[in-house]
Write an enzyme that holds these catalytic residues in place. Structure first.
Site, PDB file in Angstrom:
ATOM      1  N   LYS A 137      -8.460 -24.740 -13.320  1.00  0.00           N
ATOM      2  CA  LYS A 137      -8.957 -23.462 -13.705  1.00  0.00           C
ATOM      3  C   LYS A 137      -9.763 -22.899 -12.562  1.00  0.00           C
ATOM      4  CE  LYS A 137     -11.342 -20.834 -17.483  1.00  0.00           C
ATOM      5  NZ  LYS A 137     -11.952 -21.104 -18.878  1.00  0.00           N
ATOM      6  N   SER A 181     -10.029 -18.218 -22.562  1.00  0.00           N
ATOM      7  CA  SER A 181      -9.938 -17.536 -21.069  1.00  0.00           C
ATOM      8  C   SER A 181      -9.208 -18.402 -20.327  1.00  0.00           C
ATOM      9  CB  SER A 181     -11.467 -17.658 -20.790  1.00  0.00           C
ATOM     10  OG  SER A 181     -12.076 -18.959 -20.418  1.00  0.00           O
ATOM     11  N   SER A 232     -12.070 -21.570 -25.438  1.00  0.00           N
ATOM     12  CA  SER A 232     -11.063 -21.152 -24.395  1.00  0.00           C
ATOM     13  C   SER A 232     -10.243 -22.184 -23.682  1.00  0.00           C
ATOM     14  CB  SER A 232     -12.144 -20.700 -22.881  1.00  0.00           C
ATOM     15  OG  SER A 232     -12.269 -19.501 -23.153  1.00  0.00           O
TER      16      SER A 232
HETATM   17  N1  GLN Z   1     -13.074 -15.811 -26.503  1.00  0.00           N
HETATM   18  C1  GLN Z   1     -14.268 -16.255 -26.389  1.00  0.00           C
HETATM   19  C2  GLN Z   1     -15.266 -15.322 -25.567  1.00  0.00           C
HETATM   20  O1  GLN Z   1     -14.782 -14.308 -24.932  1.00  0.00           O
HETATM   21  C3  GLN Z   1     -14.333 -17.809 -25.741  1.00  0.00           C
HETATM   22  C4  GLN Z   1     -14.340 -17.681 -24.223  1.00  0.00           C
HETATM   23  C5  GLN Z   1     -14.546 -19.087 -23.680  1.00  0.00           C
HETATM   24  O2  GLN Z   1     -14.544 -20.235 -24.413  1.00  0.00           O
HETATM   25  N2  GLN Z   1     -14.879 -19.256 -22.357  1.00  0.00           N
HETATM   26  O3  GLN Z   1     -16.483 -15.447 -25.078  1.00  0.00           O
END
Ligand code: GLN
Length: 492
Positions: A79, A154, A178
């Protein structure tokens, strides 16, 4: 061999050891697939072809010596939130479009030390804020199961790359879902470890008390292999925990499900917005686990309604603090011709950050401001403790807790959900991060549009081995994890 991308990590490891193929052949095979197929999926931000072949050749030397690590010579994608020395690390943001880290994240360093070959860096929501990967400065990534749908976020690039067979495994990070939600949207297995199990050093911070790295792969067994590499204490991360690391592969067993008490939270299955197909597939998977010997126990998790508001105060508050370092002075994007220091700060940040990141910086700054600190941030911290206690109480009576990973399957690209609609989609994943618990997503079937559905199992602290074993055993008795998207069937 034309089908090297179909092999599991164990098969790749054995094939390399027995010299059925070399790491160079395997790496070239993946690079060819990326060149041909990724223009359609757009999972990679950076492909490091030249460096990958150098690493592959080094792995081949180690393999010949007979002293190579189990994963030596196996390719992976990181990532683009993990710092990689000499290779761009963007966090999906214009702010870091040209950022080259002077050091490797611990996760990256450990992968290198094990001889894994880095294929490149994969797309993500900007600074990991989002659930679709659309907030990336580099544009949207397609879901391999339906390219006009999002892969989730994400860690959407990680999920899409593995689901399209453009990497056998990938790293992801999970601050509020995410790893689990994109794994769910793309039909993969993804593990969010206990907070402190995987080092955060060199992982660009979103919300430090919630962030945790982990593996994304086709199966629990593949995840276990990558966990063996990345888990462990790191003196460079003060919140990483100094506790012995399991051998997650050796611990996989066929006896995890018999007698396992699985908690089914009543509140979770009554959430407005829970898709009927998702609910049905998750319930079928639980039935299957019951047939395999698990005991299903209805439980209460009374704090469910507090998850979204609590997370969406704490995460932006920490983000506003973490992102203050991007000021146009030390590194990252700097605006053209600033007239004075204030102008430099303001324009660098307004031009360098996208809309969702700016929204969260504003919310977080507000929640932390002197007049509102007690009413918002302190209160959210208290509710966070109640959420944790709710889980600990539940674990007195059950071994793991079952839930969907997301209330729906993958959204269409450009569906343009409002921020609050988007945040509500995180209902099933946020509490795990607030409590610091481990949780895993496993694919359990498809909806009426042939999009993958995921089951989430939440474990008590340090139960990664147990979660991986449960899913491993489920996967030995079902074949959902072996299904491949049509695009993954394409040959390069
Ligand atoms: N969808 C969640 C957010 O927007 C989680 C994102 C994540 O785990 N990085 O914060």
């Amino acid at each position: 061999m034309t089908d090297l991308h179909r092999l599991s990590i164990r098969e790749l490891s054995e094939g390399l050891k027995q010299a059925q193929f070399s790491s160079r052949e395997l790496t070239e095979h993946y690079l060819k697939r990326i060149a041909k197929i990724d223009p359609k999926v757009k999972s990679y931000v950076t492909v490091t072809a030249e460096q990958a072949l150098i690493e592959a050749d080094a792995a081949d030397v180690a393999l010949k010596s007979g002293h190579a690590h189990a994963l030596a010579g196996i390719p992976l994608a990181h990532k683009d939130i993990f710092c990689t020395q000499g290779i761009k690390t963007t966090a999906g943001s214009k702010m870091l479009d040209n950022f080259i880290s002077p050091y490797d994240a611990t996760v990256v360093a450990k992968a290198k030390a094990a001889g894994l070959v880095t294929l490149g860096k994969v797309n993500m929501d900007e600074f990991a804020m989002g659930s679709t990967s659309e907030s990336s400065y580099f544009g949207a990534t397609g879901n391999p199961w339906a390219l006009d749908h999002v892969p989730g976020g994400s860690s959407g690039g990680s999920a899409a790359a593995v689901a399209a067979d453009l990497a056998p495994i990938a790293t992801g990070t999970d601050t509020g879902g995410s790893i689990r939600q994109p794994a769910s949207f793309c039909g993969l297995t993804g593990l969010k470890p206990t907070y402190g199990r995987v080092s955060r050093f060199g992982m660009i911070a979103y919300a430090s008390s919630l962030d945790q790295g982990g593996p994304m792969a086709r199966s629990a067994e593949d995840c276990a292999y990558l966990m063996n590499v990345i888990a462990g204490h790191d003196a460079k991360d003060s919140t990483s925990v100094n506790k012995e690391v399991d051998d997650y592969v050796a611990n996989l067993n066929g006896t995890a499900v018999k007698g396992l008490r699985i908690g089914i939270p009543k509140q979770y299955f009554n959430v407005a917005g829970l898709d009927a197909d998702v609910k049905a597939r998750v319930e079928e998977s639980l039935k299957k686990l019951e047939e395999m010997g698990a005991i299903l126990v209805e439980i209460d998790l009374n704090m469910t309604e507090a998850y979204v508001p609590t997370y969406y105060l704490i995460a932006p508050a920490e983000a506003s603090s973490n992102l203050s370092r991007f000021d146009g002075v030390r590194y990252g994007y700097r605006c053209e011709n600033p007239v004075d220091l204030m102008d430099l700060y303001k324009r660098s940040r307004s031009e360098g950050f996208g809309a969702e990141v700016q929204r969260r910086i504003l919310i977080g700054t507000y929640a932390l401001s002197a007049g509102y600190y007690d009413a918002y941030y302190v209160k959210a911290q208290k509710v966070r403790r109640l959420i944790q206690q709710d889980f600990l109480k539940a674990f007195e009576n059950v071994d793991v807790i079952a839930a969907p990973s997301a209330p729906t399957t993958a959204y269409k690209i450009g569906a343009n959900l409002s921020p609050t609609e988007m945040y509500l989609g995180d209902i099933y994943t946020l509490a795990v991060n607030l409590a610091g618990l481990p949780a895993i997503n496993a694919p359990v079937g498809f909806d009426k549009d042939s999009l993958p559905v995921g089951l989430q199992l939440i474990g008590n602290y340090w139960s990664e081995s147990q979660l991986l074993s449960i899913v491993h055993q489920y996967q030995q008795n079902t074949d959902w994890h072996t299904k491949r998207a049509a695009i993954a069937e394409e040959n390069a």
